[in-house]
Design a protein around this motif. Structure first.
Motif, PDB file in Angstrom:
ATOM      1  N   PHE A   1     -46.838  -1.495 -38.426  1.00 22.85           N
ATOM      2  CA  PHE A   1     -45.809  -0.894 -37.581  1.00 22.85           C
ATOM      3  C   PHE A   1     -44.652  -1.878 -37.455  1.00 22.85           C
ATOM      4  N   LYS A   2     -43.547  -1.402 -36.945  1.00 25.20           N
ATOM      5  CA  LYS A   2     -42.369  -2.251 -36.759  1.00 25.20           C
ATOM      6  C   LYS A   2     -42.308  -2.762 -35.327  1.00 25.20           C
ATOM      7  N   ILE A   3     -41.870  -4.003 -35.224  1.00 25.27           N
ATOM      8  CA  ILE A   3     -41.656  -4.581 -33.902  1.00 25.27           C
ATOM      9  C   ILE A   3     -40.509  -5.588 -34.008  1.00 25.27           C
ATOM     10  N   TYR A   4     -39.581  -5.507 -33.108  1.00 20.83           N
ATOM     11  CA  TYR A   4     -38.377  -6.342 -33.164  1.00 20.83           C
ATOM     12  C   TYR A   4     -37.661  -6.200 -34.520  1.00 20.83           C
ATOM     13  N   GLY A   5     -37.812  -5.036 -35.141  1.00 17.39           N
ATOM     14  CA  GLY A   5     -37.126  -4.779 -36.409  1.00 17.39           C
ATOM     15  C   GLY A   5     -37.836  -5.295 -37.636  1.00 17.39           C
ATOM     16  N   LEU A   6     -38.981  -5.976 -37.484  1.00 23.38           N
ATOM     17  CA  LEU A   6     -39.720  -6.494 -38.636  1.00 23.38           C
ATOM     18  C   LEU A   6     -40.998  -5.697 -38.856  1.00 23.38           C
ATOM     19  N   ASP A   7     -41.477  -5.689 -40.114  1.00 18.82           N
ATOM     20  CA  ASP A   7     -42.732  -5.011 -40.442  1.00 18.82           C
ATOM     21  C   ASP A   7     -43.901  -5.941 -40.156  1.00 18.82           C
ATOM     22  N   LEU A   8     -44.858  -5.434 -39.406  1.00 17.07           N
ATOM     23  CA  LEU A   8     -46.037  -6.220 -39.032  1.00 17.07           C
ATOM     24  C   LEU A   8     -47.278  -5.520 -39.577  1.00 17.07           C
ATOM     25  N   ASP A   9     -48.048  -6.223 -40.414  1.00 16.08           N
ATOM     26  CA  ASP A   9     -49.311  -5.707 -40.938  1.00 16.08           C
ATOM     27  C   ASP A   9     -50.451  -6.490 -40.306  1.00 16.08           C
ATOM     28  N   LEU A  10     -51.490  -5.783 -39.879  1.00 14.15           N
ATOM     29  CA  LEU A  10     -52.628  -6.425 -39.220  1.00 14.15           C
ATOM     30  C   LEU A  10     -53.919  -6.068 -39.942  1.00 14.15           C
ATOM     31  N   VAL A  11     -54.685  -7.098 -40.299  1.00 13.96           N
ATOM     32  CA  VAL A  11     -55.961  -6.899 -40.972  1.00 13.96           C
ATOM     33  C   VAL A  11     -56.852  -8.075 -40.610  1.00 13.96           C
ATOM     34  N   ASN A  12     -58.171  -7.875 -40.685  1.00 19.99           N
ATOM     35  CA  ASN A  12     -59.061  -8.966 -40.296  1.00 19.99           C
ATOM     36  C   ASN A  12     -59.273  -9.960 -41.430  1.00 19.99           C
ATOM     37  N   LEU A  13     -59.587 -11.211 -41.061  1.00 21.91           N
ATOM     38  CA  LEU A  13     -60.018 -12.198 -42.050  1.00 21.91           C
ATOM     39  C   LEU A  13     -61.238 -11.657 -42.772  1.00 21.91           C
ATOM     40  N   ARG A  14     -61.346 -11.961 -44.084  1.00 25.73           N
ATOM     41  CA  ARG A  14     -62.460 -11.348 -44.796  1.00 25.73           C
ATOM     42  C   ARG A  14     -63.049 -12.262 -45.861  1.00 25.73           C
ATOM     43  N   SER A  15     -64.272 -11.912 -46.227  1.00 24.37           N
ATOM     44  CA  SER A  15     -64.974 -12.523 -47.345  1.00 24.37           C
ATOM     45  C   SER A  15     -65.322 -11.401 -48.309  1.00 24.37           C
ATOM     46  N   GLU A  16     -65.269 -11.685 -49.612  1.00 21.21           N
ATOM     47  CA  GLU A  16     -65.470 -10.630 -50.605  1.00 21.21           C
ATOM     48  C   GLU A  16     -66.518 -11.042 -51.635  1.00 21.21           C
ATOM     49  N   GLU A  17     -67.260 -10.032 -52.118  1.00 18.50           N
ATOM     50  CA  GLU A  17     -68.184 -10.225 -53.235  1.00 18.50           C
ATOM     51  C   GLU A  17     -67.850  -9.196 -54.304  1.00 18.50           C
ATOM     52  N   TYR A  18     -67.991  -9.608 -55.581  1.00 16.87           N
ATOM     53  CA  TYR A  18     -67.582  -8.761 -56.699  1.00 16.87           C
ATOM     54  C   TYR A  18     -68.739  -8.522 -57.656  1.00 16.87           C
ATOM     55  N   ALA A  19     -68.687  -7.362 -58.344  1.00 16.13           N
ATOM     56  CA  ALA A  19     -69.577  -7.089 -59.472  1.00 16.13           C
ATOM     57  C   ALA A  19     -68.876  -7.559 -60.747  1.00 16.13           C
ATOM     58  N   ASP A  20     -69.661  -7.749 -61.797  1.00 15.74           N
ATOM     59  CA  ASP A  20     -69.095  -8.282 -63.038  1.00 15.74           C
ATOM     60  C   ASP A  20     -68.116  -7.317 -63.698  1.00 15.74           C
ATOM     61  N   ASP A  21     -68.293  -5.998 -63.486  1.00 16.71           N
ATOM     62  CA  ASP A  21     -67.505  -5.023 -64.237  1.00 16.71           C
ATOM     63  C   ASP A  21     -66.341  -4.439 -63.444  1.00 16.71           C
ATOM     64  N   SER A  22     -65.990  -5.038 -62.295  1.00 17.44           N
ATOM     65  CA  SER A  22     -64.909  -4.463 -61.500  1.00 17.44           C
ATOM     66  C   SER A  22     -64.205  -5.550 -60.700  1.00 17.44           C
ATOM     67  N   ARG A  23     -62.877  -5.367 -60.523  1.00 16.17           N
ATOM     68  CA  ARG A  23     -62.110  -6.278 -59.670  1.00 16.17           C
ATOM     69  C   ARG A  23     -62.100  -5.779 -58.228  1.00 16.17           C
ATOM     70  N   ILE A  24     -62.768  -4.672 -57.965  1.00 16.10           N
ATOM     71  CA  ILE A  24     -62.857  -4.122 -56.622  1.00 16.10           C
ATOM     72  C   ILE A  24     -64.097  -4.705 -55.951  1.00 16.10           C
ATOM     73  N   PRO A  25     -63.964  -5.339 -54.804  1.00 17.74           N
ATOM     74  CA  PRO A  25     -65.116  -5.967 -54.163  1.00 17.74           C
ATOM     75  C   PRO A  25     -66.232  -4.967 -53.877  1.00 17.74           C
ATOM     76  N   THR A  26     -67.471  -5.392 -54.107  1.00 17.94           N
ATOM     77  CA  THR A  26     -68.615  -4.542 -53.775  1.00 17.94           C
ATOM     78  C   THR A  26     -68.955  -4.654 -52.300  1.00 17.94           C
ATOM     79  N   GLU A  27     -68.526  -5.755 -51.690  1.00 16.22           N
ATOM     80  CA  GLU A  27     -68.794  -5.943 -50.259  1.00 16.22           C
ATOM     81  C   GLU A  27     -67.649  -6.743 -49.640  1.00 16.22           C
ATOM     82  N   VAL A  28     -67.109  -6.206 -48.554  1.00 15.81           N
ATOM     83  CA  VAL A  28     -66.048  -6.880 -47.816  1.00 15.81           C
ATOM     84  C   VAL A  28     -66.523  -7.013 -46.369  1.00 15.81           C
ATOM     85  N   THR A  29     -66.581  -8.245 -45.871  1.00 10.26           N
ATOM     86  CA  THR A  29     -67.062  -8.477 -44.510  1.00 10.26           C
ATOM     87  C   THR A  29     -66.090  -9.379 -43.767  1.00 10.26           C
ATOM     88  N   PHE A  30     -66.256  -9.421 -42.447  1.00  5.08           N
ATOM     89  CA  PHE A  30     -65.485 -10.390 -41.661  1.00  5.08           C
ATOM     90  C   PHE A  30     -65.777 -11.781 -42.194  1.00  5.08           C
TER      91      PHE A  30
END
Length: 545
Positions: A109-138
């Motif tokens: 959302f915008k605040i004071y005219g700037l774009d603000l994105d909010l997401v949690n800190l994360r850890s990721e695990e990957y499979a060998d055949d994909s760049r998409i994480p198989t598990e994303v956790t805090f």
């Protein structure tokens, strides 16, 4: 291009708006602790931190949250802000979209005219055949930093302490010394997400930084290059290449693509029917042709070419101010190895292979006129080279030059092609055989002669004052031509008459509409009108160019 200047002291100086945002985030987290007993630490992450340390501004602020989902915190933050009299924009939830590297739900959302994105800190695990994480956790700040692409993008700014956090313990030093390295071992980083190879290239070219040897070795690994083809959506590859082309130093990106042997993995992922049309020597010629063309274009476009190689100013008139045109010419230079190669589709229709490269391997469309403009540039080459050759033997007259410039393959604003850039690209391709990539040198005698011939060609155009008349309309329109012949029903026959009007116009630059009408009448209506043409279905739209 020299590396970007790095300040002696790496510090973040907040603007008033940024300071207000940090105050609000800090106060909101304090309120959450007091009201609900929830501890949430807010850290600004990634590019904003890097750019601020380099003394640049950034209008996008990504906030990484220690223990709360982005949407939940955004809803609390907006309510808290309004209680303090601060207006905020509407919250938008960006759903998980792995193809766009959105692996966690994000609130924006915008605040004071700037774009603000909010997401949690994360850890990721990957499979060998994909760049998409198989598990994303805090995750912890360290885990979040280590999963990022490069160390200079893994820095955090803690809004509560107002301090930069370097959890990889390498990011600040790498920023100081102009180094591109991965937070974790590069082969592991690239195996998890091969797109990071291209991001390393892009940031190295953007800032003029150097890749560490371990990154280079991992990028050259055949397994990683195969994974770039198999695991990464082509749209993502095209997105990175597009940013390189529009970046401050596209030649540096081209050089790294060739140094790291990435050309085939980027450009040659095309359907088999297109690939089978390629000559075997493409693999051997792709480097010298595309790298030479890009290097030559960079020399000419820098306005710093040696005097004997300086092109006519008109040839550089568009790329000086139009970044899209410049990017398109670099893409055409990169794709030069595909010039002259054609394939047939399932309907037996013939297409240039470069169209498949741009559409299928890079997933570029007509934006920036990549898909329509580059193949048209290629198609203009035989026309321009033939005209140049003829002009050397016997100078072309005003009519021939004018018709050449008005040819839709040479000049067509619909496809983004201007006659000056078509000639510039033709010049680049003519210089390729006379440029040695190994020592970055021209054969000056041959190259200067070629540049002189192009400059003389442009001088002939300007001597005839054709440069500003390429888009001029015919003196007579279709209805006026019909009236000249006493015909009220116009049709396809008018097209030939319009072509002749243009020829007359080019031969009589100061002629009037009345004189043109009399000339057309003197030719006789039988040249254009027969019983068959009068019976034919009228054209829906008469071309006037």
């Amino acid at each position: 291009m020299r590396p970007i200047a790095v300040p002696d002291k790496l510090e973040i100086h907040l603007t008033d708006v940024e300071s207000s945002i940090c105050d609000l985030l800090n106060d909101c987290s304090n309120d959450l602790l007091e009201q609900r007993g929830i501890i949430v630490t807010c850290r600004i992450a990634g590019g904003w931190v890097r750019d601020k340390l380099l003394g640049s501004q950034s209008n996008d602020i990504d906030v990484a949250l220690s223990s709360m989902m982005g949407l939940t915190y955004a809803e609390y933050l907006t309510e808290f802000a309004r209680s303090k009299g601060v207006e905020t924009g509407t919250i938008a939830k960006i759903e998980v979209n792995p193809d766009q590297s959105k692996h966690l739900e994000t609130a924006t959302f915008k605040i004071y005219g700037l774009d603000l994105d909010l997401v949690n800190l994360r850890s990721e695990e990957y499979a060998d055949d994909s760049r998409i994480p198989t598990e994303v956790t805090f995750g912890t700040p360290v885990e979040d930093a280590l999963r990022r692409d490069i160390t200079i993008n893994a820095l955090f700014y803690n809004v509560h302490t107002r301090e930069v956090e370097d959890h990889t313990e390498m990011g600040l030093d790498d920023l100081r010394h102009g180094i591109i390295r991965t937070p974790s071992p590069p082969k592991e980083t690239f195996q998890d997400d091969p797109l990071r190879v291209l991001r390393c290239v892009r940031f190295a070219s953007r800032f003029g930084f150097d890749l560490v040897q371990e990154v280079k070795d991992a990028a050259r690994d055949l397994y990683i290059q195969e994974a770039l083809v198999l695991k990464v959506a082509r749209e993502r590859v095209g997105d990175e290449v597009g940013k390189m082309l529009k970046g401050p130093n596209p030649l540096r990106a081209v050089q790294l693509i060739h140094e790291l042997h990435l050309y085939q993995s980027i450009f040659n992922v095309i359907p088999q029917n297109a690939k089978s049309a390629l000559l075997p020597e493409l693999h051997a010629t792709s480097k010298p042709a595309s790298l030479s063309a890009s290097s030559i274009l960079d020399t000419l476009a820098s306005f710093q070419a040696p005097h004997l190689l300086a092109p006519h100013p008109l040839l550089l008139s568009l790329i000086a101010d139009d970044n899209a045109t410049k990017a398109r010419l670099y893409l055409a230079s990169l794709c030069l190895p595909y010039f002259g190669a054609f394939y047939q589709d399932a309907k037996k229709k013939t297409h240039p292979v470069v169209t498949s490269v741009i559409r299928d391997s890079l997933k570029f469309g007509v934006q920036n006129h990549y898909l329509d403009g580059v193949p048209t540039l290629f198609s203009s080459l035989p026309l321009l080279k033939s005209a140049m050759s003829e002009h050397k033997t016997a100078p072309l007259d005003r009519i021939k030059l004018g018709l050449l410039l008005r040819n839709k393959l040479v000049h067509n604003l619909v496809t983004g092609n201007h006659w000056t850039t078509s000639l510039l690209f033709s010049l680049v391709t003519d210089l390729v055989p006379h440029y040695d990539t190994s020592d970055d040198k021209f054969n000056m005698d041959a190259a200067s002669e070629i540049v002189a011939s192009y400059n003389a060609f442009v001088n002939a155009i300007t001597d005839f004052e054709l440069q500003d008349q390429v888009d001029s309309k015919p003196l007579l329109n279709g209805h006026e031509i019909g009236k000249a012949f006493g015909v009220t029903k116009v049709g396809p026959w008018v097209g030939k008459a319009l072509e002749d009007v243009v020829v007359w116009q080019l031969g009589h630059p100061h002629g009037s509409k009345e004189e043109c009408t009399e000339w057309l009448k003197s030719r006789g209506s039988s040249r254009y009108i027969t019983e068959d043409t009068l019976q034919s279905k009228p054209a829906k739209r008469i071309r006037t160019k």
